[in-house]
Scaffold this motif. Sequence first.
Motif, PDB file in Angstrom:
ATOM      1  N   ASN A 161      39.424  31.637  41.527  1.00 34.80           N
ATOM      2  CA  ASN A 161      40.655  32.258  41.019  1.00 34.80           C
ATOM      3  C   ASN A 161      41.071  33.450  41.861  1.00 34.80           C
ATOM      4  O   ASN A 161      42.250  33.616  42.189  1.00 34.80           O
ATOM      5  N   TRP A 162      40.098  34.290  42.206  1.00 35.80           N
ATOM      6  CA  TRP A 162      40.442  35.494  42.959  1.00 35.80           C
ATOM      7  C   TRP A 162      40.783  35.191  44.410  1.00 35.80           C
ATOM      8  O   TRP A 162      41.607  35.870  45.011  1.00 35.80           O
ATOM      9  N   ARG A 181      37.018  41.246  42.660  1.00 36.82           N
ATOM     10  CA  ARG A 181      38.445  41.572  42.716  1.00 36.82           C
ATOM     11  C   ARG A 181      38.834  42.162  44.064  1.00 36.82           C
ATOM     12  O   ARG A 181      39.994  42.282  44.392  1.00 36.82           O
ATOM     13  N   LYS A 192      42.427  32.651  45.245  1.00 37.54           N
ATOM     14  CA  LYS A 192      43.801  32.207  45.119  1.00 37.54           C
ATOM     15  C   LYS A 192      44.722  33.421  44.965  1.00 37.54           C
ATOM     16  O   LYS A 192      45.746  33.541  45.627  1.00 37.54           O
ATOM     17  N   LYS A 193      44.320  34.347  44.046  1.00 37.99           N
ATOM     18  CA  LYS A 193      45.137  35.532  43.807  1.00 37.99           C
ATOM     19  C   LYS A 193      45.352  36.339  45.086  1.00 37.99           C
ATOM     20  O   LYS A 193      46.418  36.885  45.312  1.00 37.99           O
ATOM     21  N   HIS A 194      44.300  36.433  45.887  1.00 35.11           N
ATOM     22  CA  HIS A 194      44.395  37.220  47.115  1.00 35.11           C
ATOM     23  C   HIS A 194      44.935  36.403  48.292  1.00 35.11           C
ATOM     24  O   HIS A 194      44.964  36.887  49.418  1.00 35.11           O
ATOM     25  N   ASP A 195      45.280  35.138  48.014  1.00 35.33           N
ATOM     26  CA  ASP A 195      45.787  34.305  49.096  1.00 35.33           C
ATOM     27  C   ASP A 195      44.797  34.128  50.235  1.00 35.33           C
ATOM     28  O   ASP A 195      45.193  34.113  51.402  1.00 35.33           O
TER      29      ASP A 195
END
Length: 319
Positions: free
Chosen positions: A59-60, A27, A62-65
Amino acid sequence: MTSTQHERDSHSRANRMSEMTEEAPWRQADRLRSLYIGEDLSTSEIGEQLGCSRKTVENWLKKHDIEKSRPWEDEERLRSLRQQGMSEADIADELDCSQATVHNWLTKFGIDTSRTRPERPWHDEETLRELYVESEMTMDEVASELGCGRQAIEVWIHRHDIETRSYNPETPKALQDESKLRSMYLSDGMSTYAIAEQLDCAPSTVHDWLHDHGIETRTVGSQPGELHHRWEGGVDEYYGDNWAKQRRKTLRRDDYECQRCGITQSEHRNRTDIGLDVHHKTPIRTFQSPEDANTLDNLVTLCRSCHNTIEPPNENQND
Ligand SMILES: [Zn+2]
């Protein structure tokens, strides 16, 4: 059991991290960025390191760009590289992607993908593959077909990571025979590659046997290819099996710029018709195996002129 063990391991690793990310290091944006961009690990490698799945890593990211730059999607850049006369293989090398990727995006942008006849056709990966792999010509035959020396073919085949033909699994007798090997390598001045090809074995096998017999290997320049006088001065061009990959990583880390004077890859190609060099700060021959010399710490991108200043090609590199 293993999963408990695994949990314990990831706990001890996570201890150094903040409370929030203790249970889930993936994360942590900085951590992910440094592994993905800084160390250039793949998503599955990161998953392995952090103890999660590749999917979770994706996924992470992507979430963090967090994205790796994809310079091959830049139409203008592709067009300009192509206009400089670079082949698809050259562009792939410059942008650090596969040749297929380059080809796809050239096609997508409607940029001409037809092969220009390169000035030095043996630099061209496709040409080499066509002749050496598909037509199964020997290196000598390829050399005479393309009008260059056989060593140039050896070097460029290696540089493009083209797999050389499968070798005889038995260790050739000539390698075990110290005086025979000594005479091929020292008296005849054959390169590691030339011996390997003649004996139908891998260059690394030849290197290992030279080492076992205590035959000192010749100095290597920092980049095989154009400097034939380096060879005539009694140098070898065996850089180890991880060379092509480490070389590409170094170029990318250094942003394709000479780390001494700052000239870029494209400027260098325009001026000299060759790409930038990658130099070993501590010479290969001081390492037990050439692969050990190819760590990123020991490699640096230099232009030909700075390279020659730091490491004069005619100088006997004995220190
Ligand atoms: Zn320079």
